[in-house]
Every structure is written in structure tokens, then in C-alpha cells.
Design an enzyme around this catalytic site. Structure first.
Site, PDB file in Angstrom:
ATOM      1  N   ASP A 165     -39.273  -8.892 -38.898  1.00  0.00           N
ATOM      2  CA  ASP A 165     -39.348  -7.714 -39.774  1.00  0.00           C
ATOM      3  C   ASP A 165     -39.497  -6.433 -38.970  1.00  0.00           C
ATOM      4  O   ASP A 165     -39.405  -5.345 -39.529  1.00  0.00           O
ATOM      5  CB  ASP A 165     -40.501  -7.852 -40.781  1.00  0.00           C
ATOM      6  CG  ASP A 165     -41.827  -8.173 -40.106  1.00  0.00           C
ATOM      7  OD1 ASP A 165     -41.890  -9.177 -39.379  1.00  0.00           O
ATOM      8  OD2 ASP A 165     -42.782  -7.406 -40.283  1.00  0.00           O
ATOM      9  N   GLY A 177     -52.874  -0.309 -48.387  1.00  0.00           N
ATOM     10  CA  GLY A 177     -51.779   0.651 -48.482  1.00  0.00           C
ATOM     11  C   GLY A 177     -51.948   1.881 -47.611  1.00  0.00           C
ATOM     12  O   GLY A 177     -51.118   2.784 -47.640  1.00  0.00           O
TER      13      GLY A 177
END
Ligand code: AMP
Ligand code: MG
Length: 525
Positions: free
Chosen positions: A249, A123
Site C-alpha cells: 500500500d 484519523g
């Protein structure tokens, strides 16, 4: 707490297409970069955000009032293979602002901690890649190429673990939207037609409002995205930009460049150039980018098909397939037209008659073939062609091992320029209306045509691009030594890409060939 006038249409209109989620706090936020001009454009209090409060907000430690942080769901084709669930693994949309031009802009954090889409990732983001996003994004912006932009970079004060231990950072990114081809693929692959329909209507309202309410609006959306991607990729090709990871993406619906990971600018011209360490097959090589854009649009077309016809209604479904196929098949012509428009400007020619398209296209192709054959620096060759337009080809010729190599081509180009000037003269003599610059040139009230041409060429052929060795040098100083001075100096040069002077000169130099030969970029993780 300073006010952000958020108006969060994504959160409001698309429940089910995202996961509400909060950023993870970081131990010691320090604001390393803040774009005050962009903050003003966004209607933010730039003075308040330039200090400690900005560090807290842009680290994700404090949420500005009205923020509704969320992780967007999306899928994507990565290097040709389908990943049904990607999504914002380490990014969060804080909300949207209407800027001073009336445009809706996303404000998002990147590197703000794991989300439910994080899979194996931590993350987090490392400082170097986030500063790269600032540098290359601002370079693209200054070149007039649609791009997301960095509003802020905060050092988190905690390490991130990659091959090495690196300083962590959070980037605040501003985008026309974060809708991607992969967003559509996510809901299409899951057969969630209601979500897909709501997404398409949302995208249309946001990016193509003129289509709202029309019967075949998903087809209109596909056409509009094709047009924007054709223009975007043509601009990349005309400035020598290699995105490096053109997965679906990373292909926006807005037509902005997004995700500056293993990107780089080409040096010596070769369409086969690949810098990315993960692109072993060369799928995203410089010269492949237009075909990849088309391939990505075909994935968008497939995702939109269920909105165009009920799959069980075979004749209707076949008609829909034919319609989207027509759009995809038209892409190469859209791209070529956009490319040629840019090439003409770079060659110092006016946007011409369709009758000249084939000859002008061949003139540009032969120029590129010459640069390729002679391994000449792409950016400097175009730039020095402007001096040749003004009458001095010596600097251009000096780029070639054999200085006479460009001479035959230069004869053709000069003849084409002379023909254009003669046509402008005739038009002026006939009293026909000509456009402003041409009129001035033809009537002698402005600069002579050669000087006017050289000036125009210097406005579209940059002197400074984000050269790989300069970017690496700036990122290494920032990341390894905490020294931001090289980053600041490079950023200042990149913001004035068309200025040619002593201060800019060090940033215009090509990397030594051996550096370029061994140059590898890594994905921005
Ligand atoms: P990118 O290569 O940055 O376009 O990212 C591709 C996908 O991987 C996206 O779904 C990202 O959110 C995810 N991702 C990349 N890096 C990380 C990370 N460090 N932690 C969590 N997710 C990540
Ligand atoms: Mg991405």
C-alpha cells in the site's frame, strides 16, 4: 475563496472505488509550512494561501470550490501479510490540478479525521511525523528522486494521543497519483473485476497513456510499473535511503516515493541496516529493498492476472501466468541496469559500453564492500571520492581508521578513469563525434578531465542528506517547544544537497556512532 482549478478525474471516472467524505474541522488552525514555489507550479494563488485562508483550507476547515473530497479504497500486504481493507483511514483526496507543466497532480489531506476506513485509528496525525514528511520529501526532491511533496502543514491546535500527548497537524500532500499496488489488490481480492478493469484503464490513461487501447495493456502496465520501481529503488540505493515500510500500500503505480514514516538515511554503510522499530525481522532492511520491490510487483502481477485471462480458460490463464512471471523475473536485470547507471555517474564514469558493465559493476561492488568492511559513512565517502578524482584523496582516506584501506581500490578506479579519458582522447583525435563534456575535456577547451570529472561527481554525490540526528533535533524543537527555526534551517540545507560550504557543513556531519546505533524510527501515525 481563492480558486483551485480542480479537474477531478478519480471522483468522476471511478465511482464505487472510493467513499465521498468530508474533513473534520479543527479548533485553531495555524499554517506552519507552505511551499509557495510548489503552489505556483500548481497554478494556485500563493499570496492568498500563505495567510489565514490557507490555514483554513489546509486544515480541512474550508473546502476550496470544486473540491470533491473522498477516501480511496485500497488493500495491502503489510510485512508480508495481506490486509484486505486498509484505505484512506485519515486521508482525503481533495481533487486534482493540472500543473504548469501539464501534469495531473493529486491534492490530498493527511490527518484530516476519521473516515469509514479508519478502523481503530483516530484519523489524526501528529506534527512531528508531518514535518518529517516535509523534510525528507523535499530532500528527495532536491536529490532528483521521484517523490510526493508537501504543500502545507497546519497545526490543528488540538492534541493527539500516542504514547505521549503530541500536537496535532494536517499535511497537504501533492502526488502524481495515490494509486498503489494495494489499490489493485483491493478489487482483485474482492473479485470485483469490473472495478479492477476500470482502475487499470484509469491508471494507464494517467501514467502510461501510450498503452491505451493496446490489447495486452494490463501487462504493459505491469512492465511500466516495474521499470519505474526499478529506477526508483536504484535511486534510493544510490543515495542510502531506507524507506522502512515498503508495504504494497506504500508502493505507487507512478513510481514516486510515498509515505515517509519510519524512513531514514544510512550513515556508516551496512546493507543490514534497519532503523524502524516495527521492522523486527529486518524485512525492510536497506539491502533488501530491491527484492522487496520485486515481491511487491509480484503482488501487482497477481492482482492484474484476472484482466489478462479468464481463470476458467486454463490454457489462457497459464499463458497469462507465464507472461507476468517473465516481467517479474526481468525485474532484477532492470534494477541492476538502473543501479549501475547511477553508480557510474557517482564514480565519475560515463554511461558506458555494455562491454564494461561487468567490470564497472564489480568496481562499484568492491567500493561498497570496502565501505561496509570499514564502517565508513556512505554519503561522505562518495562525496570525498570527487576530491580524489581532482587529485586529492586525503579527505577520503581520513574517513578510514586505517587511511591506506582504500588505496588498492583507488588504484583500480584511477586506471578505469584514465582508460575512459584515453578513449575520449582517441575518439577526439579520430575526429569522431563525442558528447559535449567529453569533447571539451578531450580537446582541452574546457576543464582538464580530472576536474571535469570531479565537478560531475559533485553534481550527483550529495554533501547534505537528511541525517537522522538533524531530523530528530528539528522535529523535537518544533513538537516540544513550538520552535520551527531548526526545521527551517535544516530544510534550507536539504534544498541544496550538492552545495558544499560553511553554512552546509553542520548538516553534513555524521551522527555520533552511538546515536546511530540506538536510532529507532517510528511509524508516522
Ligand atoms: P500507513 O502506515 O500510514 O501507510 O497506514 C496504513 C493504514 O493505516 C492506512 O490505511 C491508513 O489510512 C491507516 N492509518 C494509519 N494511521 C491512522 C490513524 N491515525 N487513523 C486512521 N487510520 C490510520
Ligand atoms: Mg501508507
Amino acid at each position: 475563496m481563492t480558486a483551485f482549478a480542480f479537474d477531478n478525474s478519480y471522483a468522476r471516472e471511478l465511482p464505487g472505488l472510493y467513499v465521498p467524505f468530508r474533513p473534520v474541522a479543527v479548533p485553531a488552525p495555524r499554517l506552519l509550512y507552505f511551499n509557495r514555489e510548489l503552489a505556483l507550479e500548481l497554478g494556485l494563488d500563493d499570496a492568498a494561501l500563505a495567510g489565514a485562508q490557507g490555514a483554513e483550507i489546509f486544515a480541512g476547515n474550508a473546502l476550496p470550490d470544486g473540491a470533491e473530497p473522498l477516501a480511496q479504497a485500497y488493500a495491502g500486504h503489510q510485512f508480508g501479510g495481506f490486509s484486505p481493507q486498509l484505505g484512506d483511514g485519515r486521508a482525503l483526496l481533495l481533487g486534482e490540478l493540472i500543473d504548469s507543466h501539464g501534469r495531473r497532480r493529486d491534492i490530498a489531506l493527511k490527518g484530516s479525521g476519521r473516515t469509514p476506513f479508519a478502523r481503530g485509528g483516530d484519523g489524526k496525525a501528529a506534527l512531528g511525523p508531518m514535518l518529517r514528511e516535509v523534510l525528507v520529501g523535499e530532500a528527495m526532491y532536491a536529490l532528483g528522486i521521484p517523490t510526493t511533496r508537501a504543500l502545507a502543514v497546519v497545526a490543528t491546535g488540538e492534541p493527539v494521543y500516542r504514547e505521549q500527548v503530541l500536537p496535532g497537524a494536517v499535511l497537504t500532500r501533492v502526488a502524481a497519483s495515490h494509486l498503489r499496488v494495494g489499490t489493485f489488490e483491493y478489487f482483485a481480492a474482492r473479485g470485483e473485476l469490473d472495478s479492477l478493469r476500470r482502475l487499470a484503464d484509469y491508471a494507464i490513461a494517467r501514467h502510461d497513456p501510450a498503452l491505451a487501447g493496446s490489447a495486452d495493456r494490463p501487462l504493459g502496465l505491469l512492465r511500466a510499473v516495474a521499470q519505474r520501481q526499478a529506477e526508483l529503488v536504484a535511486q534510493w540505493m544510490n543515495v542510502g535511503f531506507i524507506h522502512g515500510v515498503m508495504n504494497t500500500d506504500n508502493t505507487t503505480i507512478s513510481g514516486e516515493t510515498i509515505d515517509y514514516g519510519p524512513c531514514a538515511f544510512i550513515e556508516a554503510y551496512d546493507p543490514a541496516t534497519v532503523f524502524s522499530s516495527i521492522d523486527q525481522g529486518g524485512r525492510y532492511a536497506f539491502g533488501n529493498q530491491p527484492q522487496i520491490a520485486r515481491w511487491n510487483l509480484a503482488r501487482l502481477a497477481e492482482a492484474l492476472l484476472p484482466l489478462l485471462a479468464d481463470v476458467d480458460d486454463v490454457p489462457a490463464a497459464e499463458r497469462a501466468v507465464a507472461q507476468v512471471t517473465e516481467v517479474i523475473d526481468a525485474f532484477p536485470a532492470l534494477y541492476r541496469a538502473a543501479l549501475l547507471r547511477g553508480q557510474r555517474a557517482k564514480l565519475g564514469l560515463r554511461d558506458g559500453d555494455a562491454a564494461d558493465d561487468a567490470a564497472d559493476g564489480a568496481l562499484a561492488d568492491d567500493w561498497l564492500a570496502l565501505l561496509h568492511r570499514e564502517r565508513v559513512d556512505f554519503t561522505l565517502a562518495w562525496r570525498r571520492l570527487a576530491a580524489a578524482a581532482a587529485g586529492d584523496a586525503s579527505a577520503l582516506r581520513a574517513l578510514f581508521v586505517e587511511p591506506s584501506a582504500p588505496d588498492a581500490w583507488l588504484v583500480r578506479w584511477r586506471a578505469r578513469c584514465a582508460a575512459e579519458d584515453a578513449a575520449a582522447d582517441d575518439a577526439a583525435a579520430d575526429g569522431a563525434t563525442v558528447d559535449e563534456a567529453g569533447g571539451a575535456a578531450a580537446t582541452g577547451s574546457g576543464a582538464p578531465p580530472a576536474l571535469a570529472r570531479a565537478r560531475r561527481m559533485r553534481e550527483v554525490n550529495p554533501y547534505v542528506i537528511a541525517r537522522n540526528h538533524r531530523v530528530e533535533e528539528a522535529l523535537a524543537a518544533a513538537s516540544d517547544e513550538g520552535d520551527l527555526a531548526p526545521f527551517e534551517r535544516l530544510l534550507a540545507a536539504l534544498r541544496r544537497p550538492f552545495d558544499e560550504n560553511d553554512a552546509q557543513a553542520p548538516y553534513a556531519e555524521p551522527a555520533p556512532a552511538e546515536v546511530t546505533a540506538g536510532y529507532r524510527t517510528f511509524c508516522g501515525t
